[in-house]
Design a protein around this motif. Sequence first.
Motif, PDB file in Angstrom:
ATOM      1  N   ASN A   1      22.512  46.260  97.028  1.00 19.89           N
ATOM      2  CA  ASN A   1      21.393  45.661  97.760  1.00 19.89           C
ATOM      3  C   ASN A   1      20.080  45.858  96.994  1.00 19.89           C
ATOM      4  O   ASN A   1      20.018  46.561  95.981  1.00 19.89           O
ATOM      5  CB  ASN A   1      21.326  46.192  99.197  1.00 19.89           C
ATOM      6  CG  ASN A   1      20.973  47.662  99.224  1.00 19.89           C
ATOM      7  OD1 ASN A   1      20.420  48.202  98.279  1.00 19.89           O
ATOM      8  ND2 ASN A   1      21.291  48.310 100.324  1.00 19.89           N
ATOM      9  N   ASP A   2      19.032  45.211  97.519  1.00 22.21           N
ATOM     10  CA  ASP A   2      17.763  45.185  96.789  1.00 22.21           C
ATOM     11  C   ASP A   2      17.208  46.566  96.491  1.00 22.21           C
ATOM     12  O   ASP A   2      16.744  46.842  95.391  1.00 22.21           O
ATOM     13  CB  ASP A   2      16.733  44.416  97.617  1.00 22.21           C
ATOM     14  CG  ASP A   2      16.982  42.938  97.505  1.00 22.21           C
ATOM     15  OD1 ASP A   2      17.895  42.568  96.730  1.00 22.21           O
ATOM     16  OD2 ASP A   2      16.283  42.177  98.185  1.00 22.21           O
ATOM     17  N   ILE A   3      17.279  47.425  97.528  1.00 20.35           N
ATOM     18  CA  ILE A   3      16.666  48.743  97.352  1.00 20.35           C
ATOM     19  C   ILE A   3      17.431  49.558  96.295  1.00 20.35           C
ATOM     20  O   ILE A   3      16.830  50.185  95.428  1.00 20.35           O
ATOM     21  CB  ILE A   3      16.525  49.474  98.701  1.00 20.35           C
ATOM     22  CG1 ILE A   3      15.463  50.562  98.595  1.00 20.35           C
ATOM     23  CG2 ILE A   3      17.789  50.068  99.218  1.00 20.35           C
ATOM     24  CD1 ILE A   3      14.901  51.017  99.910  1.00 20.35           C
ATOM     25  N   ASN A   4      18.757  49.466  96.340  1.00 17.06           N
ATOM     26  CA  ASN A   4      19.546  50.187  95.326  1.00 17.06           C
ATOM     27  C   ASN A   4      19.244  49.663  93.925  1.00 17.06           C
ATOM     28  O   ASN A   4      19.151  50.419  92.958  1.00 17.06           O
ATOM     29  CB  ASN A   4      21.043  50.064  95.606  1.00 17.06           C
ATOM     30  CG  ASN A   4      21.437  50.924  96.796  1.00 17.06           C
ATOM     31  OD1 ASN A   4      20.699  51.829  97.168  1.00 17.06           O
ATOM     32  ND2 ASN A   4      22.565  50.633  97.400  1.00 17.06           N
ATOM     33  N   LYS A   5      19.085  48.344  93.850  1.00 13.99           N
ATOM     34  CA  LYS A   5      18.791  47.733  92.557  1.00 13.99           C
ATOM     35  C   LYS A   5      17.458  48.255  92.011  1.00 13.99           C
ATOM     36  O   LYS A   5      17.328  48.624  90.847  1.00 13.99           O
ATOM     37  CB  LYS A   5      18.707  46.207  92.746  1.00 13.99           C
ATOM     38  CG  LYS A   5      19.191  45.436  91.570  1.00 13.99           C
ATOM     39  CD  LYS A   5      19.419  44.006  91.933  1.00 13.99           C
ATOM     40  CE  LYS A   5      18.715  43.179  90.874  1.00 13.99           C
ATOM     41  NZ  LYS A   5      18.367  41.847  91.290  1.00 13.99           N
ATOM     42  N   ARG A   6      16.491  48.309  92.919  1.00 15.22           N
ATOM     43  CA  ARG A   6      15.169  48.801  92.489  1.00 15.22           C
ATOM     44  C   ARG A   6      15.230  50.256  92.055  1.00 15.22           C
ATOM     45  O   ARG A   6      14.620  50.652  91.064  1.00 15.22           O
ATOM     46  CB  ARG A   6      14.165  48.643  93.631  1.00 15.22           C
ATOM     47  CG  ARG A   6      13.209  47.497  93.325  1.00 15.22           C
ATOM     48  CD  ARG A   6      12.083  47.412  94.293  1.00 15.22           C
ATOM     49  NE  ARG A   6      10.812  47.838  93.707  1.00 15.22           N
ATOM     50  CZ  ARG A   6       9.700  47.919  94.408  1.00 15.22           C
ATOM     51  NH1 ARG A   6       9.716  47.633  95.697  1.00 15.22           N
ATOM     52  NH2 ARG A   6       8.574  48.286  93.832  1.00 15.22           N
ATOM     53  N   ILE A   7      15.989  51.034  92.822  1.00 12.93           N
ATOM     54  CA  ILE A   7      16.117  52.460  92.462  1.00 12.93           C
ATOM     55  C   ILE A   7      16.688  52.579  91.048  1.00 12.93           C
ATOM     56  O   ILE A   7      16.174  53.322  90.207  1.00 12.93           O
ATOM     57  CB  ILE A   7      17.016  53.201  93.473  1.00 12.93           C
ATOM     58  CG1 ILE A   7      16.316  53.293  94.840  1.00 12.93           C
ATOM     59  CG2 ILE A   7      17.365  54.598  92.983  1.00 12.93           C
ATOM     60  CD1 ILE A   7      17.206  53.788  95.970  1.00 12.93           C
TER      61      ILE A   7
END
Length: 714
Positions: A2-8
């Motif tokens: 998901n987006d947040i994991n990708k950003r992390i």
Amino acid sequence: MNDINKRIEEILSGLTLKEKIGQLNQQETPVDGDAESFKEQVRNGEIGSILMSVGATAGNDAQGAISIDFYNELQRIAVEESRSGIPILFGRDVIHGHRTVFPIPLAMTASFNEELIERSYKDIAEEASNDSIHWTFTPMLDLARDPRWGRIIEGTGEDPYLGSKFAAAAVKGLQGENPADKNRILACAKHFVGYGASEGGRDYHRAEISDYSLNNYYLPAFKSAIDAGVKTVMSAFNDVSGQPVTSSKYYLTEILRNRLGFDGFVVSDYDAIVQLIRQGVAENDADCAELALNAGLDMDMHDKIYIDKLEKLIESGRVSEETLDNAVRRVLRVKLIIGLFENPYCKQEKYDINKHRQDAKEMACESIVLLKNDGVLPLDKSANIGLAGPFVYEKRSLLGSWMLDGKVEETPNMYEAMKAKMSGTIHDVGGTGLSWDSSLKWLYNSDVAVLCLGESWSSTGEHRAVSDISLLPEQKLLIEKAKSTGKKVVGVLFCGRPIEMQGIADNFDALIYAWHGGSEVANAVADIICGDAVPSGRMPMTAVRKATHIPMYYNVTSSGRPVNCYYGENAGECYIDSLATPYYPFGYGLSYTEFSYGDIKCENKEISLQDLKNGKKFSISIDVKNIGGFNGKETVQLYIHDKLASMMRPIKELKAYKKVLINKNETANIDFEIGFEDLGFYMPNGEYVVEKGEIEIFIGENCLTQRKITIKVK
Ligand code: BGC
């Protein structure tokens, strides 16, 4: 992904080893002279979070006012001048209020009013977020049974169910539906775990807790906070049965994450990592860092052990980079969830402080417990009152410990509040009232004495355990003198803990327990004294007769001989030299009105275990009639007792309550829905079970109620 994991992952992959470690480093606000070198550390990406206070026991020491410009400047350096550009997370101990101070948490718990607790913490979050704060280190969810412990003020007392309700309400109030909302802040459930069980109430001391007790008494409030969405947890200083929590993989990973499902990050308590040396499980700083990070402790509060030692530990393979990365991921996730990257700076906005003051007054009113009333209260507004005692002019102690940002000068004292409320003469005698005139002329000239007594805020809080939980001798003397005049004597006690009651409560005609009730407590007491407000608070902890009876708590198992010896009917058999019943039991509190309870109604007294497991609930209800002369709130409490189980079960356990306003002559039908989660308990291995057999269900006004029915789980 998901987006947040990708950003992390994107952020993480761009960080050097030192920058990663920096995200796990929390340091306190630099004091004068250190600011420039601190800014350099920020520039170098070495500071992930700032503790916005100074000192190991920040709740006891005066803290400077927050400089928003200074924090915005540090943030600017982090965002614009550091290589990674990751914003700093600012945390402060906003424990029970910011500019507006609400009652101490133990008192808020006494309100038995979750809606009001949530609203109070929402107000607190609004004030704090407008002052650069992203994160507060509250709620403190350490179940505690020893009022000698100074930190008793910060918690919710002796009951896991009540603690769980408080936990969820505080987390929801602080974080809201979305912690990224600009008026909300992050909560931190602390101190995980067992800190409240320190032996003898001695702060930081060891705790001995079996897994059975841990699961049933100490974990439920943390579970509730986690279910309510808390994103940070603080580990406890103490050891539990020989394992310092700071270095315990069992508590911080197996239980907290794997069993309770916590997915946020863990911050250490102040300097706790380096204290592993003194606790005797680490030889040097490097050992400390290795043990703590490997245990699951993500952020180092203040002692700089991670920033100094982790790099070498990773290079030498003693800590894996994967372990480090996971901790950094957890910190970054929280920073992303609260929108820190999008909104790193504090932009002050106006808030309605008058509304917060009103809420603080409502909360103070509902947290005040009327312990005794022989008909003297409420007083007529035109009564001539002799107002005496050291708390007549006191302001600071009304605000309690852990009061970093409230304003003493904005706190009315009892004299001011009574003057504003009453129309009769107020003979005010500050101090003890004894020196003014030994014949107590002030009292002979009054219709009634109102003695304002209590304990100083500075005998409560962190590192402030006391061995004597009585009032000071001169206060006791004042009570006796006042009583000797034959006038009616009303006591108002401003305390941070339930004090020893024998020799104190006996001497009053009426007794109001006002706690350290915050900015508006004096006004709330004045309202209660004259009947503009009707008391409705309930004791969240047992008030003992004598301190020597500690520990004393209601949800205890019965011994085999004698049965139920200290909290119930056979109390005379407990000690041969004193009566060992509670002076005021858990859940106790009076009103100006009177409530009459009908019979407990339950449509179905036999329930199948399978139905319960499938989610079926059953309804159990009772009629409660207001038969007194005032409209008032009653807190209807439901307790259970599992009569026969594979493990010993407490003689009573609170499982539900409802606080309802019932007008004069009206009857309220109070209905509870009971299900699987209310009837069982945890085994030592953490498994939750409901067992077949009879369960007594009690409904009444406090934990001593004997009004019950028996149901059968088949
Ligand atoms: C206390 C914590 C507090 C921290 C930061 C510690 O000494 O135990 O509860 O949040 O200091 O001030």
